[in-house]
Design an enzyme around this catalytic site. Structure first.
Site, PDB file in Angstrom:
ATOM      1  N   LYS A   1     -46.703  21.644   7.480  1.00  0.00           N
ATOM      2  CA  LYS A   1     -48.464  21.754   8.125  1.00  0.00           C
ATOM      3  C   LYS A   1     -49.164  22.910   7.703  1.00  0.00           C
ATOM      4  CE  LYS A   1     -47.520  19.048  11.619  1.00  0.00           C
ATOM      5  NZ  LYS A   1     -46.254  17.690  10.958  1.00  0.00           N
TER       6      LYS A   1
ATOM      7  N   GLU B   1     -54.365  21.163  19.277  1.00  0.00           N
ATOM      8  CA  GLU B   1     -53.655  20.185  19.908  1.00  0.00           C
ATOM      9  C   GLU B   1     -52.343  19.350  19.399  1.00  0.00           C
ATOM     10  OE1 GLU B   1     -55.595  18.442  17.992  1.00  0.00           O
ATOM     11  OE2 GLU B   1     -54.631  17.853  16.908  1.00  0.00           O
TER      12      GLU B   1
ATOM     13  N   SER C   1     -41.356  16.087   3.517  1.00  0.00           N
ATOM     14  CA  SER C   1     -42.349  17.131   3.920  1.00  0.00           C
ATOM     15  C   SER C   1     -41.790  18.607   5.136  1.00  0.00           C
ATOM     16  CB  SER C   1     -43.134  16.174   5.157  1.00  0.00           C
ATOM     17  OG  SER C   1     -42.394  15.519   5.864  1.00  0.00           O
TER      18      SER C   1
HETATM   19  C1  LIG Z   1     -46.404  16.682  11.237  1.00  0.00           C
HETATM   20  C2  LIG Z   1     -45.254  16.218   9.964  1.00  0.00           C
HETATM   21  C3  LIG Z   1     -45.282  14.939   9.245  1.00  0.00           C
HETATM   22  C4  LIG Z   1     -46.172  14.235   9.875  1.00  0.00           C
HETATM   23  O1  LIG Z   1     -47.878  14.660   9.401  1.00  0.00           O
HETATM   24  P1  LIG Z   1     -48.624  14.016   8.480  1.00  0.00           P
HETATM   25  O2  LIG Z   1     -50.277  14.699   8.079  1.00  0.00           O
HETATM   26  O3  LIG Z   1     -48.582  12.370   8.206  1.00  0.00           O
HETATM   27  O4  LIG Z   1     -48.493  14.556   6.930  1.00  0.00           O
HETATM   28  C5  LIG Z   1     -44.630  14.268   8.640  1.00  0.00           C
HETATM   29  N1  LIG Z   1     -43.271  15.534   8.310  1.00  0.00           N
HETATM   30  C6  LIG Z   1     -43.695  16.518   8.960  1.00  0.00           C
HETATM   31  C7  LIG Z   1     -41.982  17.568   8.460  1.00  0.00           C
HETATM   32  C8  LIG Z   1     -43.797  16.876  10.034  1.00  0.00           C
HETATM   33  O5  LIG Z   1     -43.741  18.474  10.510  1.00  0.00           O
END
Ligand SMILES: *Cc1c(COP(=O)(O)O)cnc(C)c1O
Length: 394
Positions: free
Chosen positions: A89, A111, A377
């Site tokens: 993010k 938000e 992610s």
């Molecule tokens: C917020 C988040 C997501 C989901 O958000 P996307 O916009 O779909 O990427 C996925 N993995 C992690 C670790 C997150 O913090």
């Protein structure tokens, strides 16, 4: 097939900017300037420098040897879990704060649902010395106390949204109201590839660093830029958009988007938007979203807070409709066991969102010589309590 946004802000039939008239000047200012600014050399120099020295990029493309032999295929993990603040993010919030500064904005609003985007925003506001206000549903504030504490430590003000279901969509409404009331000095940082045009395109471009790095890294390791598969989880869709971006036009690279099936697609407790969603408008964008028969947004559910979103971004609705990406829904149970499997085979504790992507390795058969990239992610530190409760580590 074209998967880029068109000049009206649409991906096929999805996207656009369905906003109240009073928001039009703010969104229009951004639309007219974002592309011009982000392609300048001075923007790119500052952005790349921060990604390198502050975020810690490039993140490794790690060959997961034991995981690969378990599934009899070649698996690489793109290690977004190693980014500063623990997930992808921050790539986006750095991009947006640099844009806000260049537009002369001094006050940042955002938000947040689970609090991850709020933390990423509060982080870059501290970095740049800008005022930061994060709207968060009253219920989410209770559920996500550690992230609320983080935001406060980073100097942000967390304002509770007390209307409706007191969760993410209500926090979004509050943020939009704030932006309407403060059109001149305020920049609204959105955390995924959602919202009115130009946000989905802008956020995709900031996250596209993920696939840009994958190309270079894979060429170095395998002698080719393109993998056979890329797997990424989808909440709003930003980590997936980033991991897919530079491969969208290359149909030999198969894209797999993974949604949260919660307690089962038909259990009534799910966030599998591509299966359950219908076309509608959420957050200023025409896309697929989960709604009741009379068009009210229904409350999604997933054990992972980051996938608990009632829609998907318009790019993903388009990828689903055109079948460019395969959509797979993974239950809480399968995600949790895939997460634990990664811990034991590779010594990496993944975010539960990322565990959904990992679960596909169990569900789908890949060829022995296929190169499969899983976008990891985020890391699992934030999810420790959920893991503890689920597996009963007492
Ligand atoms: C917020 C988040 C997501 C989901 O958000 P996307 O916009 O779909 O990427 C996925 N993995 C992690 C670790 C997150 O913090």
């Amino acid at each position: 097939m074209n998967y880029q946004v068109n000049d009206k802000g649409f991906y096929g039939e999805f996207g656009g900017a369905f906003i109240p008239e009073m928001l039009y000047p703010n969104v229009e200012e951004l639309r007219q300037n974002y592309h011009k600014i982000i392609v300048t050399e001075s923007f790119q120099t500052e952005f790349q420098q921060l990604l390198k020295d502050y975020v810690g990029r490039p993140t490794p493309l790690y060959f997961a040897e034991r995981l690969s032999s378990k599934y009899n295929t070649k698996i690489y993990l793109k290690r977004e879990d190693l980014c500063h603040t623990g997930a992808h993010k921050i790539n986006n919030t750095i991009g947006q704060i640099l844009l806000a500064k260049r537009l002369g904005k001094t006050r940042i609003i955002a938000e947040t649902g689970a609090g991850q985007h709020g933390v990423a925003t509060a982080t870059v506001c501290a970095l740049m010395g800008l005022e930061c206000i994060v709207y968060m549903g009253e219920i989410d504030i209770k559920r996500q106390a550690p992230n609320v504490a983080r935001m406060k430590m980073l100097g942000a003000e967390v304002r509770p949204a007390t209307s409706g279901s007191k969760t993410l969509k209500d926090a979004t409404n509050e943020a939009i109201r704030d932006w309407i009331n403060n059109p001149f000095d305020t920049f609204y940082i959105i955390g995924s590839v959602v919202g009115p045009h130009p946000y989905p395109d802008m956020v995709s471009k900031f996250q596209s660093i993920i696939s840009e790095e994958i190309k270079h890294q894979l060429l170095e390791k395998e002698g080719r830029e393109n993998p056979d598969y890329i797997i990424a989880c989808v909440g709003g869709g930003s980590n997936a958009a980033g991991a897919f971006y530079h491969f969208l036009e290359d149909e030999n690279v198969k894209l797999i988007a993974v949604e949260a099936a919660g307690k089962g697609i038909n259990s009534g407790e799910s966030a599998a938007t591509s299966v359950l969603g219908k076309i509608g408008i959420i957050h200023g964008s025409k896309t697929l979203l989960m709604q009741s028969d009379d068009g009210q947004i229904t409350e999604p559910y997933s054990i992972s807070a980051g996938l608990d979103y009632p829609g998907v971004g318009p790019l993903h609705a388009h990828l689903h409709q055109t079948k460019r990406a395969e959509f797979i829904a993974v239950t809480d149970q399968d995600a949790m066991s895939a997460g634990l499997n990664l811990c034991k085979t590779e010594g990496i504790i993944p975010a539960i969102e990322s565990s959904h992507a990992l679960a596909v390795l169990e569900q789908k058969k890949f060829g022995k010589n296929d190169i499969v990239i899983v976008n990891l992610s985020g890391r699992g530190d934030k999810d420790l309590n959920t893991y503890i409760d689920y597996f009963n580590y007492k």
